[in-house]
Design an enzyme around this catalytic site. Sequence first.
Site: not given
Length: 727
Positions: A60, A101, A104, A124
């Site tokens: 992200a 992310g 993910e 994270e």
Amino acid sequence: MALYSREDDVAIIAVNNPPMNALSHHVRKDLIKFLKVAEADENVTAIVLCGDGRTFPVGADIKEFHKSVSALGPTIIDIVHALEKSSKPTVAAIHGSALGGGLELALGCHYRIAMSTSKVGLPEVKLGILPGAGGTQRLPRVIGLDNAMKWIAYGHHHPAGVGASLGLIDRIVAKGGDIRRSAILFARSMVGKGLGQRRLSNVSVPDASKVEELMAKHLKEVGLRTRGALAPVVCLQVIKSSALLSYKDGLESERQGMMTLLASSESKAQIYSFFSERQVSKWNAPGIANHATAKPMQVRSIAVVGLGTMGRGIAISSLKAGKKTYVVELNSKALAAGVKYIRGYIETMKKRAQISEEQAAAMQSAIIPVSSYNGIANVDLVIEAVFENMKIKKEIFGKLDKVCKPSTILASNTSTLDIDEIASATKRPEKVAGMHFFAPAHIMLLLENIYGRKSSAETIATIMDIGKQMKKITVLVGNCVGFVGNRMYGYYTTESVFILEEAAYPEQVDKVLTDYGFAMGRFQVGDLSGNDIGYKIRTGLGITHKQQPAGTPERKRGVLRYCPLGDFLVEKGRLGLKVGKGWYKYEGSRTPIPDPEVRKIIDEYRTRHHIVPRDISSEEVLQRMLYPLINEGFKILEEGIAANPWDIDMIYQYGYAWPRHTGGPMYYAFTIGLPQVLKVIEEHWKAAGASEPHWQPSTMLTWLVENHGNPDISQWMPLMQKHKSKT
């Protein structure tokens, strides 16, 4: 943005958001749009997701955290679900790194292939949060609870090969291969095969029956490794839900966990730390130069003078940076011992697969043992790492100045001594600077670089560039006694023994600090470093117990309060871990054991001075240990020794193991609130007065509180500079 193309029947969606392909809002919009295009196109039979440029999406966009844009649709999890729901095989083609992310997204794909050189992970937790796009629910379904707990709670990056061994990666592409071409061929080979069990939301967690056992195991490990940090615990709790709840309910657990962490001061502190690491490279030496204007000199060769523990570590750091490294000892036995250690350490790194055979061979061939200063006449940089004694250092610098070529930079590894005085022994003060490594130098990430009054822009730029090449967190500071780190730390140790005088024993003080998040307390650190180091410094200052004339008060040095308990320990041979006894005793291990003998020394001292020990709260111990650091930090900012508060915080995180989840001493002050910090400091100053100058409130701290309350940490220096420009 993202790019869409087709190669016959395979759609290729490539993220193109350099440099790291972060999943910013505009990227997410393109991804969801192109997935719909590919799904609707009857001529497309499979979809490949990849990254343009140097890497697969790394995660992200951290700049969007705590901002409303991060919640704007589509979210990363919307894209994850769109990838999984696709009726056509979706393949993640990973090169570079797939982190956070990015991984993910890959977990949303039906298949994942990766370059052998790639790294994967969900880091994270290092930002004080958790994987918020299904990672806590999907990863356990692929690699099991035990592995998922390790990966997520500690946040490490893992080689793609490890991921393949656990079933996360379906195919590895050898180094030099074409990842995109391989992904296209792989995707075509999957067309027509069932996707039911490739959709991870349909899969059960394989070791769900062991959930309580695994939870207990990892909670214990997390408690030991990340003392006091909230995020690892919340990560484990949410991962646990993957074994106990449906996928849908597990996602809700993940969402709630993320909201808890985003609201915490820890996530804000760790995100601050993330950006601070990058900010310190944007150095500034007022009146001389800054990172944007100064150009470094090319350094091909480095000489390290002195092959004690520190010199050996610096030499290894130089070799790892690919430099021809001259190692200098005038004593032949010391030279042989130092070279043997360095060569042995290189072989150890090779055996542990930390370096390749080729790297090890190159490092071994780059070692050049030298037994006289004449042998380093043509090196580009000399780093002196001898005993911390001004007379010795000036003598060495005088000799180096005579033999080294005019362009050679002369740097000292001094941890406390005046760089300008060292430079005065040479005719090239513009070529002299400090490079303060932290022990062990080849392992510790911090490098505190010091510029002197006459250091040139090129010299400063060069030592900063060398730190970068050595992969250090390199912070530039000005010249004063102790620089930033040790100047502040001196008051930390001073206050600690005052607390022993008045109220506590070493283990009580250390427990407060480890509960706060330090890996070790002040007294255990003292034992590990060697209590004789501080004693030698105090001897150099002429203030130890034995040096005082008869009749000198034990608790005074001039007008200043003094506590000789540390002197007593050393004079009784309690030097620390290396001799099995210091503030603690050690019985065949590094584990500190409270020692009745130390209590006896403290008790007898108190009795002699009619000190009645009192109850002391953990809050008071913590304030008295940390607030002098903070106060001195503000004085350092006032004087321009440090350019920014984050420079100080990075020095403390990477040099003194300050717990990352509290940001560092200056960020911690901001979190507590500057008015509250100043109030406590003023109370101690009023009680102690001139005998304890470390409690005298910083002018900068006082001005900020009186005029701005608790301004954001990013505004401290601009506000002060504006104020100074008006006065």
